[in-house]
Design an enzyme around this catalytic site. Structure first.
Site, PDB file in Angstrom:
ATOM      1  N   GLY A  26     -28.576 -83.904  33.046  1.00  0.00           N
ATOM      2  CA  GLY A  26     -29.435 -85.018  33.014  1.00  0.00           C
ATOM      3  C   GLY A  26     -30.904 -84.613  33.007  1.00  0.00           C
TER       4      GLY A  26
ATOM      5  N   MET B 213     -24.578 -79.067  31.235  1.00  0.00           N
ATOM      6  CA  MET B 213     -23.716 -79.300  32.498  1.00  0.00           C
ATOM      7  C   MET B 213     -24.013 -80.568  33.144  1.00  0.00           C
ATOM      8  SD  MET B 213     -25.366 -75.640  33.595  1.00  0.00           S
ATOM      9  CE  MET B 213     -27.150 -76.025  33.392  1.00  0.00           C
ATOM     10  N   GLY B 214     -22.794 -81.068  33.563  1.00  0.00           N
ATOM     11  CA  GLY B 214     -22.709 -82.380  34.141  1.00  0.00           C
ATOM     12  C   GLY B 214     -23.548 -82.533  35.376  1.00  0.00           C
ATOM     13  N   THR B 215     -24.660 -83.180  35.472  1.00  0.00           N
ATOM     14  CA  THR B 215     -25.469 -83.419  36.604  1.00  0.00           C
ATOM     15  C   THR B 215     -26.719 -83.657  36.213  1.00  0.00           C
ATOM     16  OG1 THR B 215     -24.020 -81.928  37.934  1.00  0.00           O
ATOM     17  CG2 THR B 215     -26.242 -82.111  38.516  1.00  0.00           C
ATOM     18  N   THR B 216     -27.531 -84.115  37.372  1.00  0.00           N
ATOM     19  CA  THR B 216     -28.937 -84.079  37.436  1.00  0.00           C
ATOM     20  C   THR B 216     -29.379 -83.322  38.757  1.00  0.00           C
ATOM     21  OG1 THR B 216     -29.042 -86.295  36.158  1.00  0.00           O
ATOM     22  CG2 THR B 216     -31.253 -85.157  37.387  1.00  0.00           C
TER      23      THR B 216
END
Lengths: 237, 265
Positions: free
Chosen positions: A147, A15-18
């Site tokens: 991330g 999932m694109g994110t931190t």
């Protein structure tokens, strides 16, 4: 959209994110990067992934932007009514369980991992993780998004119980910044939200002010500046 | 083919697990039931959560342990809460025992399986009521049975062989705990999703206790481990000889544990 029934169950969706949530002695700090990507393109380089549900409860959203937004809209709506009926601020636990209900009951359609954090007068600062599938887990700190893979080891080493507000904030900023350094789907600025008995504070750490890590170099306006610094023009009268 | 089984916007069908717990083991002993499970919640190959309680009390007489998808286990606990609540509301002096709870769960699991929407868990129910000890298991497709010792997942392959050799009807509490720990240590060595933090729960006629979380010592100090290639060209030959089947693994590890305890080169 057909799900392949033989999909490798050992490969979680990235999932694109931190996103991060930590408790400290007095409250919680939520942190996130600001990159929203559609495939390889960065659709929004300054998005706000830390969303308010009530005065005292915020969430960090990861995964599908649409799914996480709609879940937060529904939970905000339910919490608003709940607060009116209850006559006092909702607790973090109630907010987290509402997120869980939606995530669990729609597990086949949703693709979003959420960290719920806030402060209430009964339990103080609390962090709840609601990953894919709708499990709810209360934790002293939580990490999520693609991330976060790069942060498990970091937190195993750096996390301590009972930190001060400033220690916790520094930890969150450092962590998001480390994740941004290695995760292509994370980037931009670091946003933090601090929630305690006194209220809510938002902080903003622009991308160019974050520390430099291994193999990263200082930013300049132009090569010319570098060349001029090493070979200064002789001064003429 | 899929459009025959479902339609667009179809509410539910077979899902896949996301956050999972690994084996649970249960044994009958002299005074009741002992159950053990570690506290890991895996997310694919990542060990994401290390403090998940997978052993829970159900009513006055029962204990449930679950492996598989944790969110489904949390939902099952809610169903059981409701079951026990309604049982209490009868206020008739009776209370559901482990056999009844086991039967209820079997029906729930089997009916969900028939709708192609399973609760992705393997459950172990144990308890004591009116002097009768009961220990049973239910799988995600509704397969259920009761026995003197049960396990889920890897536990079936690694723990039950040990239990088949060493379980007795009249185990004391201390002997039972030691036996479970032997099994859990083996699982720790050989199950990739095992985590070294576990709880052991005991249920007797008097009541239930779940232990505090604790860790087991592991043993690595064997000559064969330190010099794996000393008697073989390439350590993989040694591996092939010694580890060619699971039962041998369990036996070898159990032997190593025995040797480590009782002293030998």
């Amino acid at each position: 959209m057909d799900h392949d029934a033989t999909a490798d169950v050992n490969a979680p969706h990235s999932m694109g994110t931190t996103i991060i949530g930590v408790t400290y002695n007095g409250g919680v700090i939520l942190g996130a990067d600001s990159r929203t990507s559609t495939g390889l393109y960065v659709a929004n380089r300054a998005s706000d992934k830390i969303t308010q549900l009530t005065d005292n409860v915020y969430i960090c959203r990861s995964g599908s932007a649409a799914d996480s937004q709609i879940v937060s809209d529904y939970v905000r709506y339910f919490l608003h009514q709940h607060t009116i009926q209850l006559g006092q601020p909702a607790t973090v636990k109630v907010a987290a369980n509402l997120v869980r209900l939606l995530s669990y009951n729609n597990k086949n359609m949703l693709q979003t991992g959420i960290i719920v954090g806030g402060w209430d007068k009964y339990e103080g600062g609390k962090i709840y993780g609601v990953p894919l599938g709708g499990t709810i887990v209360e934790q002293p700190f939580a990490i999520g998004g693609s991330g976060s893979s790069y942060l498990y080891g970091f937190f195993d080493q750096a996390w301590k119980d009972g930190m001060t507000k400033d220690e916790a904030e520094q930890l969150v900023v450092k962590a998001v910044s480390l994740a941004i350094a290695r995760d292509g789907a994370s980037g931009g600025v670091v946003r933090t939200v601090t929630i305690n008995s006194e209220g809510v504070t938002r902080n903003f750490y622009p991308g160019d002010q974050l520390p430099l890590w291994h193999d990263e170099v200082e930013a300049h306006n132009s090569l010319l500046d570098i060349l001029n610094a090493t070979n200064p023009e002789p001064m003429s009268t | 083919m899929d459009t025959l089984l479902s339609s667009e916007g179809d509410s539910q069908r077979t899902q896949y697990p996301y956050v999972t717990g690994t084996s649970v083991i249960g044994i009958k002993y002299k005074d009741g039931i002992l159950m053990a499970a570690d506290m890991g919640g895996s997310y694919g190959s990542t060990i994401r959560y290390k403090s998940v309680e997978r052993l829970k009390q159900v009513g006055k007489h029962s204990l449930i342990g679950a492996s598989g998808e944790i969110s489904d286990f949390q939902e099952i606990l809610k169903y059981l809460d409701e079951l026990i609540l309604h049982d209490n509301m009868w206020d008739d002096g009776n209370s559901l025992g482990p056999k009844e709870v086991h039967n209820y769960l079997t029906r729930v699991m089997y009916n969900r399986r028939n709708k192609f929407d399973p609760l992705w868990n393997s459950l172990i129910i144990g308890g004591v009521k009116n002097g009768h000890k009961y220990l049973g298991s239910v799988s995600m497709i509704g397969v259920h049975f009761e026995d003197d010792h049960v396990a889920t997942g890897f536990g079936n392959h690694l723990a039950r062989p040990i239990l088949r050799e060493e379980w007795r009807e009249d185990l004391t509490f201390e002997e039972g705990v030691k036996l479970l720990e032997k099994c859990m240590r083996n699982l720790l060595y050989r199950d990739r999703s095992a985590v070294n933090k576990l709880q052991i729960a005991k249920i007797t006629e008097e009541g239930l206790t779940v232990s505090q979380p604790y860790s087991l010592k592991t043993f690595w100090n064997f000559a064969a481990f330190q010099n794996p290639t000393v008697n073989a060209e390439g350590s993989w030959i040694l591996c092939l000889m010694m580890f060619c089947c699971t039962k041998t693994c369990a036996f070898v590890d159990a032997s190593f544990s025995f040797i480590a305890r009782h002293g030998s080169a």
